[in-house]
Write a protein that holds these residues in place. Structure first.
Motif, PDB file in Angstrom:
ATOM      1  N   TRP A  32       0.817  -1.214   0.000  1.00  0.00           N
ATOM      2  CA  TRP A  32       0.000   0.000   0.000  1.00  0.00           C
ATOM      3  C   TRP A  32       0.853   1.268   0.000  1.00  0.00           C
ATOM      4  O   TRP A  32       0.354   2.343  -0.345  1.00  0.00           O
ATOM      5  N   LEU A  33       2.134   1.161   0.334  1.00  0.00           N
ATOM      6  CA  LEU A  33       3.010   2.339   0.324  1.00  0.00           C
ATOM      7  C   LEU A  33       3.381   2.773  -1.093  1.00  0.00           C
ATOM      8  O   LEU A  33       3.969   3.832  -1.277  1.00  0.00           O
ATOM      9  N   ASN A  34       3.042   1.970  -2.099  1.00  0.00           N
ATOM     10  CA  ASN A  34       3.336   2.322  -3.489  1.00  0.00           C
ATOM     11  C   ASN A  34       2.188   3.062  -4.159  1.00  0.00           C
ATOM     12  O   ASN A  34       2.221   3.284  -5.359  1.00  0.00           O
ATOM     13  N   HIS A  35       1.183   3.472  -3.411  1.00  0.00           N
ATOM     14  CA  HIS A  35       0.022   4.159  -3.974  1.00  0.00           C
ATOM     15  C   HIS A  35       0.425   5.524  -4.527  1.00  0.00           C
ATOM     16  O   HIS A  35       1.357   6.163  -4.029  1.00  0.00           O
ATOM     17  N   SER A  36      -0.281   5.972  -5.548  1.00  0.00           N
ATOM     18  CA  SER A  36       0.086   7.233  -6.206  1.00  0.00           C
ATOM     19  C   SER A  36      -0.244   8.466  -5.378  1.00  0.00           C
ATOM     20  O   SER A  36       0.243   9.561  -5.684  1.00  0.00           O
ATOM     21  N   ASP A  37      -1.056   8.337  -4.325  1.00  0.00           N
ATOM     22  CA  ASP A  37      -1.380   9.495  -3.474  1.00  0.00           C
ATOM     23  C   ASP A  37      -0.200   9.963  -2.642  1.00  0.00           C
ATOM     24  O   ASP A  37      -0.203  11.088  -2.152  1.00  0.00           O
ATOM     25  N   PHE A  38       0.787   9.114  -2.456  1.00  0.00           N
ATOM     26  CA  PHE A  38       1.884   9.467  -1.563  1.00  0.00           C
ATOM     27  C   PHE A  38       2.893  10.385  -2.239  1.00  0.00           C
ATOM     28  O   PHE A  38       3.201  10.230  -3.419  1.00  0.00           O
ATOM     29  N   ASP A  39       3.410  11.316  -1.461  1.00  0.00           N
ATOM     30  CA  ASP A  39       4.431  12.244  -1.926  1.00  0.00           C
ATOM     31  C   ASP A  39       5.670  11.443  -2.310  1.00  0.00           C
ATOM     32  O   ASP A  39       6.060  10.499  -1.623  1.00  0.00           O
ATOM     33  N   SER A  40       6.303  11.843  -3.392  1.00  0.00           N
ATOM     34  CA  SER A  40       7.431  11.072  -3.905  1.00  0.00           C
ATOM     35  C   SER A  40       8.631  11.078  -2.965  1.00  0.00           C
ATOM     36  O   SER A  40       9.440  10.165  -2.983  1.00  0.00           O
ATOM     37  N   LEU A  41       8.767  12.092  -2.145  1.00  0.00           N
ATOM     38  CA  LEU A  41       9.935  12.194  -1.268  1.00  0.00           C
ATOM     39  C   LEU A  41       9.623  11.892   0.192  1.00  0.00           C
ATOM     40  O   LEU A  41      10.494  11.980   1.045  1.00  0.00           O
ATOM     41  N   MET A  42       8.376  11.515   0.490  1.00  0.00           N
ATOM     42  CA  MET A  42       7.981  11.274   1.874  1.00  0.00           C
ATOM     43  C   MET A  42       8.729  10.087   2.474  1.00  0.00           C
ATOM     44  O   MET A  42       9.203  10.155   3.610  1.00  0.00           O
ATOM     45  N   LYS A  43       8.863   8.996   1.716  1.00  0.00           N
ATOM     46  CA  LYS A  43       9.559   7.812   2.230  1.00  0.00           C
ATOM     47  C   LYS A  43      11.020   8.126   2.537  1.00  0.00           C
ATOM     48  O   LYS A  43      11.524   7.772   3.598  1.00  0.00           O
ATOM     49  N   ALA A  44      11.677   8.790   1.607  1.00  0.00           N
ATOM     50  CA  ALA A  44      13.094   9.113   1.792  1.00  0.00           C
ATOM     51  C   ALA A  44      13.298  10.025   2.991  1.00  0.00           C
ATOM     52  O   ALA A  44      14.248   9.851   3.765  1.00  0.00           O
ATOM     53  N   ASN A  45      12.405  10.991   3.184  1.00  0.00           N
ATOM     54  CA  ASN A  45      12.551  11.901   4.318  1.00  0.00           C
ATOM     55  C   ASN A  45      12.263  11.208   5.641  1.00  0.00           C
ATOM     56  O   ASN A  45      12.911  11.498   6.653  1.00  0.00           O
ATOM     57  N   ALA A  46      11.314  10.279   5.679  1.00  0.00           N
ATOM     58  CA  ALA A  46      11.032   9.544   6.919  1.00  0.00           C
ATOM     59  C   ALA A  46      12.237   8.693   7.308  1.00  0.00           C
ATOM     60  O   ALA A  46      12.634   8.645   8.478  1.00  0.00           O
ATOM     61  N   ILE A  47      12.853   8.041   6.322  1.00  0.00           N
ATOM     62  CA  ILE A  47      14.041   7.219   6.596  1.00  0.00           C
ATOM     63  C   ILE A  47      15.208   8.103   7.022  1.00  0.00           C
ATOM     64  O   ILE A  47      15.927   7.782   7.964  1.00  0.00           O
TER      65      ILE A  47
END
Length: 157
Positions: A86-101
């Motif tokens: 579900w983390l691959n959904h298009s609603d998510f900001d493209s840089l949100m994962k990288a910033n959380a990590i």
């Protein structure tokens, strides 16, 4: 020619109060929840790895789990996204994962340097929804939106 933030002679951040529409509120909440989830997954993997390394008897099951966690922590973005589709959904900001990590790694680095704040803690769901994104000053992005992770200042006002 578009410049990156590192190429500009000044670096600044802007903190603003926004009044989002209902659709924007939904996107912010989803991105905030996903960011918190990724941070907590990183924290859980590191906690498991720490406690498994404390085991004195080398059991095959424990050694396999240590190897798996070590491999997943090398590329956490793809490891978390592969196990949670579900983390691959298009609603998510493209840089949100990288910033959380990156935020998690920064918290861990600060613990090693300062030792006063303690190890990183799990983030709880709160009343306010926040997440961090980055600015992209790219000529490829023509229209800045929440989904492509770019923010631009239109004028000096």
């Amino acid at each position: 020619m578009a410049k990156t933030m590192a190429q500009l002679p000044y670096h600044y951040g802007v903190k603003v109060r926004v009044f989002p529409s209902n659709e924007q509120k939904r996107l912010i909440k989803r991105n905030s929840d996903a960011s918190r989830f990724i941070y907590n997954q990183m924290n859980g993997m590191n906690n498991d790895l720490f406690w498994l390394k404390q085991v004195k008897i080398p059991i095959t099951l424990v050694l396999n789990r240590i190897a798996d966690l070590t491999e997943r922590l090398k590329k956490p973005s793809t490891a978390i996204s592969n196990s949670h589709g579900w983390l691959n959904h298009s609603d998510f900001d493209s840089l949100m994962k990288a910033n959380a990590i990156r935020n998690y790694k920064t918290a861990w680095k600060l613990f090693h340097q300062v030792h006063q704040a303690g190890t990183p803690k799990f983030h709880k769901r709160g009343y306010t929804q926040t997440y961090q994104t980055s600015c992209l000053y790219s000529a490829k992005v023509t229209i800045p939106t929440m989904k492509n992770g770019s923010v631009r200042l239109i004028d000096n006002c």
